[in-house]
Design a protein around this motif. Structure first.
Motif, short mmCIF file in Angstrom:
data_model
loop_
_atom_site.label_atom_id
_atom_site.label_comp_id
_atom_site.label_asym_id
_atom_site.label_seq_id
_atom_site.Cartn_x
_atom_site.Cartn_y
_atom_site.Cartn_z
N ILE A 1 -5.06 -6.71 -9.35
CA ILE A 1 -3.92 -7.62 -9.45
C ILE A 1 -3.58 -7.87 -10.92
N CYS A 2 -4.57 -7.74 -11.80
CA CYS A 2 -4.34 -7.84 -13.24
C CYS A 2 -4.00 -6.45 -13.78
N PRO A 3 -2.86 -6.27 -14.40
CA PRO A 3 -2.43 -4.94 -14.85
C PRO A 3 -3.41 -4.27 -15.80
N GLU A 4 -4.17 -5.04 -16.57
CA GLU A 4 -5.07 -4.42 -17.55
C GLU A 4 -6.23 -3.67 -16.92
N TYR A 5 -6.45 -3.85 -15.63
CA TYR A 5 -7.55 -3.16 -14.96
C TYR A 5 -7.06 -2.02 -14.06
N ARG A 6 -5.79 -1.76 -14.02
CA ARG A 6 -5.27 -0.75 -13.09
C ARG A 6 -5.49 0.68 -13.56
N HIS A 7 -6.02 0.87 -14.76
CA HIS A 7 -6.28 2.24 -15.20
C HIS A 7 -7.33 2.90 -14.30
N TRP A 8 -8.17 2.09 -13.65
CA TRP A 8 -9.14 2.65 -12.72
C TRP A 8 -8.49 3.15 -11.43
N LEU A 9 -7.23 2.77 -11.20
CA LEU A 9 -6.51 3.22 -10.01
C LEU A 9 -5.80 4.55 -10.23
N ASP A 10 -5.91 5.12 -11.40
CA ASP A 10 -5.22 6.37 -11.68
C ASP A 10 -5.64 7.44 -10.68
N GLY A 11 -4.67 7.98 -9.95
CA GLY A 11 -4.95 9.00 -8.94
C GLY A 11 -4.95 8.46 -7.53
N VAL A 12 -4.65 7.17 -7.34
CA VAL A 12 -4.70 6.60 -6.00
C VAL A 12 -3.66 7.22 -5.07
N GLU A 13 -2.60 7.80 -5.64
CA GLU A 13 -1.58 8.43 -4.80
C GLU A 13 -2.12 9.66 -4.07
N LEU A 14 -3.29 10.16 -4.51
CA LEU A 14 -3.91 11.30 -3.85
C LEU A 14 -4.79 10.88 -2.67
N ALA A 15 -5.01 9.59 -2.52
CA ALA A 15 -5.88 9.10 -1.45
C ALA A 15 -5.15 9.06 -0.11
N ASP A 16 -5.91 9.14 0.97
CA ASP A 16 -5.37 9.00 2.32
C ASP A 16 -5.53 7.58 2.84
N SER A 17 -6.55 6.87 2.34
CA SER A 17 -6.76 5.48 2.75
C SER A 17 -7.40 4.72 1.59
N PHE A 18 -7.16 3.41 1.58
CA PHE A 18 -7.64 2.55 0.49
C PHE A 18 -8.01 1.21 1.10
N ALA A 19 -9.15 0.67 0.69
CA ALA A 19 -9.59 -0.61 1.26
C ALA A 19 -10.30 -1.45 0.20
N PHE A 20 -10.11 -2.77 0.28
CA PHE A 20 -10.88 -3.71 -0.53
C PHE A 20 -10.98 -5.03 0.23
N ASN A 21 -11.82 -5.93 -0.29
CA ASN A 21 -12.12 -7.19 0.41
C ASN A 21 -11.50 -8.39 -0.30
N PRO A 22 -10.38 -8.93 0.19
CA PRO A 22 -9.94 -10.22 -0.32
C PRO A 22 -10.97 -11.32 -0.06
N SER A 23 -11.86 -11.09 0.92
CA SER A 23 -12.90 -12.08 1.23
C SER A 23 -14.00 -12.11 0.18
N LYS A 24 -13.94 -11.26 -0.82
CA LYS A 24 -14.91 -11.32 -1.91
C LYS A 24 -14.36 -12.15 -3.06
N TRP A 25 -13.49 -11.59 -3.84
CA TRP A 25 -13.09 -12.19 -5.12
C TRP A 25 -11.75 -12.91 -5.04
N LEU A 26 -11.05 -12.77 -3.93
CA LEU A 26 -9.68 -13.28 -3.86
C LEU A 26 -9.59 -14.66 -3.21
N MET A 27 -10.76 -15.27 -2.97
CA MET A 27 -10.82 -16.65 -2.45
C MET A 27 -10.27 -16.78 -1.03
N VAL A 28 -10.29 -15.68 -0.27
CA VAL A 28 -9.94 -15.71 1.15
C VAL A 28 -11.25 -15.61 1.91
N ASN A 29 -11.59 -16.65 2.67
CA ASN A 29 -12.93 -16.67 3.25
C ASN A 29 -13.13 -15.56 4.29
#
Length: 717
Positions: free
Chosen positions: A281-309
């Motif tokens: 969500i912070c643009p300064e960390y999106r360099h790790w996303l380079d190449g995500v357009e080559l993926a077929d699926s992507f997942a992460f947990n808002p229940s971890k760091w995004l304050m959604v229980n």
């Protein structure tokens, strides 16, 4: 409990929750109980008669709370964050009260549509490509909320497995599905989460682990070498899991390299960003996303760091058709009159929801294409029969089945725009017949087999979108970014404290909000340190091990963590480490030789550096004031900068100070020509604000008087 009592007790519960979270810092983060403690405190059978709510809740504080690990505590540094927040809690409260099930649009129209909207919002915040969003009715991609990242990993693996089996079946009609299954193989890093291994076990496929590099990252060259080796053995690579933010050290696989290898060898690429995904969500960390357009699926947990229980896992797929093929069920009680007009997470997309029937090659020209030829029940049976034929090994029968639209002629299917996607050779997945040296490319199954299909394993699904929607709106993008950046800043602070102590080391670079540290020396020292820290209960952490090195994971988990909490936790770590090192080595420094820093006098420093200027540094830490080199402490001796500062102060209408002591200090600064710190130069700023010559001190007046230059004295005054 009746309405009247609920109104009272529920309000008391809200107060209890608020008090708990507000004062959680005072609770011991890790419990001191032993296994079986609760069995000794509670009855062995449920009560025969109803009990009063006050008696029930009394046991919560007396018996339950002492046995909990308090995950919201600022001293909780184990695992990864599992945060909650007040808007998320209220979203879960409302969802629990409504208790709607959102498996189809008809079962909860607002529930399914809000999930689509919230997932599109979240995907845009992360910077995901448009191919993962579902903003258009004909979009094949989209997002869905799963329970955990483990489930998202399994769903993607099963979808990729189905795609591989159906394509291989066309080349090998003589083989049973169980025989084909034995040829499949998938890949992940040796640093991948244990849930990836579990997905392979459930999917009954081989799993190969790719050795990571010195930064714990999976690279494309090593992956391709393994794939080529396995293909030579007659195996079929079909699925790869790339990890963004590994559990052990928050390392990042090289997504672009891995994606290019997957694209070359037609393997499904799943991206597991369970913890680190929130940081994008912070643009300064999106360099790790380079190449995500080559993926077929992507997942992460808002229940971890995004304050959604918990539970809430966001998963996006580039083409949901693969999910539909995998979880194909269509009982009559799940159909509704609006099928095909909206996304159904239990079912499929608008295009996937087009009702169809089967036509076999044996029917020939005598096939009746009228819309009322067969009942809905018979159509359902034929759909299920086709699916079971594939999964039970009757591959030839499944391969002979052809799909036609229920309300149009078979020939019309040839003009369907979706066929272009599958007829384009560049988009074929390119599985080869299972034999050495066979290069014949196969075709995909008929793309019109998009029946009403699943996006997930379970049928029922909670209204999780509500709490996600509440958090996104109540915090906004800026609030979430501030929360993420503060956690990273606190981790940087802890990292600096560790590096400043020569008894400790950080074997892997810190990424985001987690620091992996250890005592120098044998692994046994660090292991002993961790066990004693957890036994004391003031902080809680867990270990990790990579390449034979045992480390303690220190993750900033709570949004309530402050600078003082980090200092307190570090003091606790140093105290325990000192005790252990004295026990083992008889010295608080252990076997580490700490050289004494030579004392250099101020006179010697001035002799070595003619431009040295001094400043009294008052540190905001428990240290005595020290004389430091002012040239290294925020120097600002450029005229234009001083002028700019003066103009700013003038706008604030600040009155300059005037005293004999300050005038003497200014005179000294002007005469010596040395570099001084910003504190020293602020007196000159005060003088510039006056936009007139500074008043002279008595020494200046005396010098001028001695020269009998009375006119100059008058002018200066």
């Amino acid at each position: 409990m009746e309405h009247a009592e609920f109104r009272v007790k529920a309000k008391e519960m809200v107060d209890y929750i608020a008090d708990y979270l507000e004062n959680i810092r005072e609770r011991r983060v890790y419990p001191g109980v032993q296994p079986g403690y609760l069995h000794k405190l509670l009855p062995t059978e449920a009560p025969q008669q109803p009990e009063k709510w006050d008696d029930i809740f009394k046991d919560v504080e007396e018996h339950i709370m002492p046995g909990l690990v308090h995950w919201q505590s600022p001293h909780m540094h184990a695992y990864f964050p599992a945060l909650t927040s007040y808007p998320s809690i209220m979203g879960d409260m409302l969802s629990s009260a409504l208790n709607v099930l959102c498996f189809t649009w008809a079962s909860s129209p607002a529930g399914t549509e809000l999930e689509t909207i919230a997932m599109n919002w979240l995907g845009k915040l992360l910077g995901l490509p448009d191919c993962f969003l579902n903003e258009k009715n004909d979009s094949p991609g989209g997002g869905v909320i799963q329970t955990t990242a483990s489930e998202a990993t399994l769903v993607s693996l099963l979808a990729a497995r189905t795609r591989a089996l159906m394509e291989l079946a066309k080349l090998n009609p003589e083989l049973q599905s169980s025989e084909l299954l034995g040829h499949l193989i998938c890949y992940c890093s040796d640093q991948a989460h244990s849930s990836v291994e579990k997905a392979g076990l459930i999917g009954l496929v081989r799993m190969r682990y790719i050795e990571s590099d010195e930064n714990q990252s999976m690279r494309g060259a090593q992956l391709e070498e393994a794939i080529i080796s396995d293909k030579a053995k007659g195996l079929v690579p079909f699925w790869v899991c790339a990890t963004l933010g590994t559990t052990g050290s928050v390392a990042f696989d090289n997504l672009r390299e891995v994606g290019q290898v997957c694209e070359k060898h037609s393997a499904w690429l799943h991206v597991d960003a369970a913890y680190a995904g929130s940081a994008f969500i912070c643009p300064e960390y999106r360099h790790w996303l380079d190449g995500v357009e080559l993926a077929d699926s992507f997942a992460f947990n808002p229940s971890k760091w995004l304050m959604v229980n918990f539970d809430c896992t966001a998963m996006w797929v580039k083409d949901s058709t693969a999910l539909h093929r995998t979880f194909n069920v269509n009982p009559i009680y799940l159909r509704h009159e609006n099928s095909g007009k909206a996304i159904d997470y239990m079912l499929g997309t608008q295009k996937a929801n087009t009702r169809r029937k089967f036509r076999t090659k044996d029917d020939g020209e005598n096939f009746d294409k009228s819309p009322n030829t067969k009942s809905d029940a018979s159509i359902v049976n034929e759909v299920d029969n086709d699916k079971h034929a594939i999964m039970n090994g009757d591959l030839k029968k499944a391969d002979d089945v052809e799909v036609t639209d229920r309300n149009k002629d078979v020939s019309d299917d040839k003009t369907d725009d979706t066929n272009d996607l599958y007829n384009n050779e560049r988009n074929l997945h390119g599985y080869n017949k299972i034999s050495h040296g066979c290069g014949k490319t196969i075709q995909l199954e008929n793309p019109d087999k998009k029946e009403m299909l699943h996006w997930q394993i379970p049928l029922s699904r909670r209204f999780r979108a509500l709490k996600l929607w509440f958090v996104l709106r109540n915090y906004g993008v800026s609030g979430i970014q501030k929360h993420i950046r503060e956690s990273v800043r606190l981790a940087q602070k802890f990292e600096a404290l560790v590096l400043a102590d020569q008894r400790f080391e950080i074997p892997q670079p810190r990424n985001l909000g987690m620091v992996a540290f250890r005592l120098k020396g044998d692994n046994a020292l660090t292991e002993r340190l961790l066990k004693r820290l957890n036994a004391r209960g003031f902080i809680h952490a867990v270990p990790a091990c990579f390449k034979g090195i045992y480390v303690i994971r220190f993750t900033v988990t709570s949004q309530r963590t402050t600078n003082q909490d980090i200092l307190d936790d570090w003091n606790e770590i140093k105290t325990v480490a000192k005790e252990i090192l004295i026990d083992v080595f008889g010295s608080e420094n252990g076997n580490i030789i700490v050289p004494k820093k030579p004392r250099i006098s101020l006179k010697e420093t001035r002799e070595l550096n003619a431009t040295f200027g001094t400043s009294l540094l008052l540190a905001n830490s428990p240290m005595s004031p020290k004389i430091v080199n002012g040239t290294h402490a925020a120097i600002c001796d450029y005229e234009q900068v001083l002028t700019s500062c003066a103009q700013t102060f003038a706008q604030l209408k600040m009155e300059p100070k005037d005293s004999p002591e300050m005038r003497r200090r200014i005179r000294g600064i002007k005469m010596c020509g040395k570099k001084f710190s910003l504190d020293s130069c602020m007196d000159m700023v005060q003088g510039l604000m006056m936009e007139q010559p500074l008043p002279l001190c008595s020494e200046d007046v005396e010098d001028i008087s001695n020269e009998h230059d009375t006119e100059a004295v008058d002018a200066l005054h």
